[in-house]
Design a protein around this motif. Structure first.
Motif, PDB file in Angstrom:
ATOM      1  N   ALA A 158      -7.080  -5.092   1.339  1.00 11.63           N
ATOM      2  CA  ALA A 158      -5.869  -4.415   1.557  1.00 11.63           C
ATOM      3  C   ALA A 158      -6.180  -2.884   1.595  1.00 11.63           C
ATOM      4  N   PHE A 159      -7.066  -2.673   0.581  1.00 11.39           N
ATOM      5  CA  PHE A 159      -7.556  -1.178   0.698  1.00 11.39           C
ATOM      6  C   PHE A 159      -8.141  -0.864   1.959  1.00 11.39           C
ATOM      7  N   ALA A 210       0.937  -1.192  -0.230  1.00 11.27           N
ATOM      8  CA  ALA A 210      -0.041  -0.015   0.085  1.00 11.27           C
ATOM      9  C   ALA A 210       0.983   1.350   0.162  1.00 11.27           C
ATOM     10  N   GLU A 211       0.660   2.251  -0.844  1.00  6.02           N
ATOM     11  CA  GLU A 211       1.141   3.470  -0.865  1.00  6.02           C
ATOM     12  C   GLU A 211       0.457   4.491  -0.597  1.00  6.02           C
ATOM     13  N   ILE A 212       0.385   5.274   0.441  1.00  5.25           N
ATOM     14  CA  ILE A 212      -0.326   6.239   0.966  1.00  5.25           C
ATOM     15  C   ILE A 212       0.112   7.510   1.037  1.00  5.25           C
ATOM     16  N   GLU A 213      -0.414   8.442   0.379  1.00  2.00           N
ATOM     17  CA  GLU A 213       0.049   9.919   0.083  1.00  2.00           C
ATOM     18  C   GLU A 213      -0.838  10.774   0.885  1.00  2.00           C
ATOM     19  N   ILE A 214      -0.181  11.585   1.794  1.00  2.00           N
ATOM     20  CA  ILE A 214      -0.808  12.358   2.875  1.00  2.00           C
ATOM     21  C   ILE A 214      -0.371  13.987   2.531  1.00  2.00           C
ATOM     22  N   LEU A 215      -1.564  14.610   1.906  1.00  2.00           N
ATOM     23  CA  LEU A 215      -1.156  16.214   1.748  1.00  2.00           C
ATOM     24  C   LEU A 215      -2.159  16.951   2.715  1.00  2.00           C
ATOM     25  N   PRO A 216      -1.432  18.424   3.032  1.00  2.00           N
ATOM     26  CA  PRO A 216      -2.465  19.242   3.622  1.00  2.00           C
ATOM     27  C   PRO A 216      -3.404  19.676   2.835  1.00  2.00           C
ATOM     28  N   LYS A 217      -4.634  19.933   3.455  1.00  2.00           N
ATOM     29  CA  LYS A 217      -5.741  20.203   2.634  1.00  2.00           C
ATOM     30  C   LYS A 217      -5.698  21.537   1.942  1.00  2.00           C
ATOM     31  N   LYS A 218      -6.005  21.665   0.578  1.00  2.00           N
ATOM     32  CA  LYS A 218      -6.345  22.943  -0.128  1.00  2.00           C
ATOM     33  C   LYS A 218      -6.674  24.162   0.762  1.00  2.00           C
ATOM     34  N   ILE A 240       3.842   7.253   2.755  1.00  2.00           N
ATOM     35  CA  ILE A 240       3.825   5.954   3.676  1.00  2.00           C
ATOM     36  C   ILE A 240       3.762   4.808   2.844  1.00  2.00           C
ATOM     37  N   THR A 241       4.781   3.826   3.178  1.00  2.00           N
ATOM     38  CA  THR A 241       4.327   2.531   2.280  1.00  2.00           C
ATOM     39  C   THR A 241       4.420   1.418   3.488  1.00  2.00           C
ATOM     40  N   MET A 242       3.563   0.462   2.998  1.00  2.00           N
ATOM     41  CA  MET A 242       3.419  -0.634   4.077  1.00  2.00           C
ATOM     42  C   MET A 242       3.081  -2.135   3.282  1.00  2.00           C
ATOM     43  N   ASN A 243       3.467  -3.162   3.835  1.00  2.00           N
ATOM     44  CA  ASN A 243       3.210  -4.654   3.395  1.00  2.00           C
ATOM     45  C   ASN A 243       1.918  -4.860   4.086  1.00  2.00           C
ATOM     46  N   ILE A 244       0.907  -5.311   3.344  1.00  2.00           N
ATOM     47  CA  ILE A 244      -0.277  -5.997   3.953  1.00  2.00           C
ATOM     48  C   ILE A 244      -0.686  -7.270   3.452  1.00  2.00           C
ATOM     49  N   GLU A 245      -1.040  -8.031   4.663  1.00  2.00           N
ATOM     50  CA  GLU A 245      -1.610  -9.589   3.838  1.00  2.00           C
ATOM     51  C   GLU A 245      -2.904  -9.484   3.926  1.00  2.00           C
ATOM     52  N   ALA A 246      -3.401  -9.946   2.871  1.00  2.00           N
ATOM     53  CA  ALA A 246      -5.066  -9.884   2.933  1.00  2.00           C
ATOM     54  C   ALA A 246      -5.511 -10.968   1.829  1.00  2.00           C
ATOM     55  N   ASN A 247      -6.798 -11.145   2.052  1.00  2.00           N
ATOM     56  CA  ASN A 247      -7.486 -12.157   0.741  1.00  2.00           C
ATOM     57  C   ASN A 247      -7.589 -11.461  -0.283  1.00  2.00           C
ATOM     58  N   SER A 248      -7.715 -10.093  -0.430  1.00  2.00           N
ATOM     59  CA  SER A 248      -8.132  -9.343  -1.637  1.00  2.00           C
ATOM     60  C   SER A 248      -7.567  -8.007  -1.625  1.00  2.00           C
ATOM     61  N   GLU A 249      -7.644  -7.311  -2.850  1.00  2.00           N
ATOM     62  CA  GLU A 249      -7.236  -5.965  -2.958  1.00  2.00           C
ATOM     63  C   GLU A 249      -8.149  -5.068  -2.077  1.00  2.00           C
ATOM     64  N   ALA A 250      -9.256  -5.494  -2.269  1.00  2.00           N
ATOM     65  CA  ALA A 250     -10.353  -4.552  -1.625  1.00  2.00           C
ATOM     66  C   ALA A 250     -10.050  -4.760   0.074  1.00  2.00           C
ATOM     67  N   SER A 275      -5.533  15.302   3.683  1.00  2.00           N
ATOM     68  CA  SER A 275      -6.213  14.280   2.964  1.00  2.00           C
ATOM     69  C   SER A 275      -5.288  13.354   2.559  1.00  2.00           C
ATOM     70  N   TYR A 276      -5.844  11.949   2.163  1.00  2.00           N
ATOM     71  CA  TYR A 276      -5.085  10.830   1.750  1.00  2.00           C
ATOM     72  C   TYR A 276      -5.489  10.338   0.479  1.00  2.00           C
ATOM     73  N   ASN A 277      -4.542   9.573  -0.318  1.00  2.00           N
ATOM     74  CA  ASN A 277      -4.918   9.038  -1.236  1.00  2.00           C
ATOM     75  C   ASN A 277      -3.821   7.616  -1.419  1.00  2.00           C
ATOM     76  N   ILE A 278      -4.760   6.482  -1.541  1.00  2.00           N
ATOM     77  CA  ILE A 278      -4.144   5.099  -1.323  1.00  2.00           C
ATOM     78  C   ILE A 278      -4.057   4.412  -2.648  1.00  2.00           C
ATOM     79  N   ARG A 279      -2.902   3.836  -2.795  1.00  2.00           N
ATOM     80  CA  ARG A 279      -2.665   2.939  -4.143  1.00  2.00           C
ATOM     81  C   ARG A 279      -2.263   1.478  -3.435  1.00  2.00           C
ATOM     82  N   ILE A 280      -2.945   0.395  -4.123  1.00  2.00           N
ATOM     83  CA  ILE A 280      -2.629  -0.979  -3.658  1.00  2.00           C
ATOM     84  C   ILE A 280      -1.926  -1.265  -4.856  1.00  2.00           C
ATOM     85  N   LYS A 281      -0.972  -2.072  -4.642  1.00  2.00           N
ATOM     86  CA  LYS A 281      -0.010  -3.012  -5.835  1.00  2.00           C
ATOM     87  C   LYS A 281      -0.124  -4.434  -5.104  1.00  2.00           C
TER      88      LYS A 281
END
Lengths: 91, 91
Positions: free
Chosen positions: B64-65, B13-21, B52-62, B83-89
């Motif tokens: 993990a998200f 999981a790659e999480i981007e966190i930015l200050p709100k506009k 922030i990146t992290m390894n997640i063990e899960a049964n599905s992408e959903a 605000s945050y934005n999550i990408r799952i690979k």
């Protein structure tokens, strides 16, 4: 003749900066150890870095990339301890 | 019968966190003002946040998200200011 071709365009650069693998990441370790306390036992190897976005005026995507790379190398990342990854998007 | 279907998979999981506009971003302002001193006059509106990146063990992408979202909401991001934005690979 297309004059627009010579006008600069706005790009959005997204720069991800992470501590290099194998180097100490105390913040990431702290977050990893906090995960079970919020009910998440399936998370490990958390890395905490910086995320930087910027608007760049440039004539091409390659020029915008070069600008973002200069900013990363000279100002944003500590290349001894951190690695960076740049994405360029057209605005 | 495919037993692997029921085994948990590792996701990144790659999480981007930015200050709100519109909210104060003193670090971003400081970086914006430093850009001309390293020879970059075509950069503006720098925002500085966390990556922030992290390894997640899960049964599905959903799944993990959902895990990454729980971590973001409860621990990583301050939802009033960020605000945050999550990408799952898949790993």
């Amino acid at each position: 003749m297309n004059l627009w071709y010579f006008c600069s365009v706005k790009f959005l650069a997204e720069i991800e900066i992470l501590p290099k693998k194998g180097l100490l990441d105390p913040q990431g370790k702290a977050v990893t150890h906090s995960m079970p306390s919020i009910g998440l036992n399936n998370v490990n190897e958390v890395c905490v870095g910086k995320f930087i976005t910027m608007n760049i005026e440039a004539n091409s995507e390659a020029e915008a990339f070069a600008t973002a790379e200069t900013a990363s190398k000279k100002l944003l990342a500590n290349l001894i301890m951190e690695s960076y990854n740049i994405r360029i998007k057209t605005l």
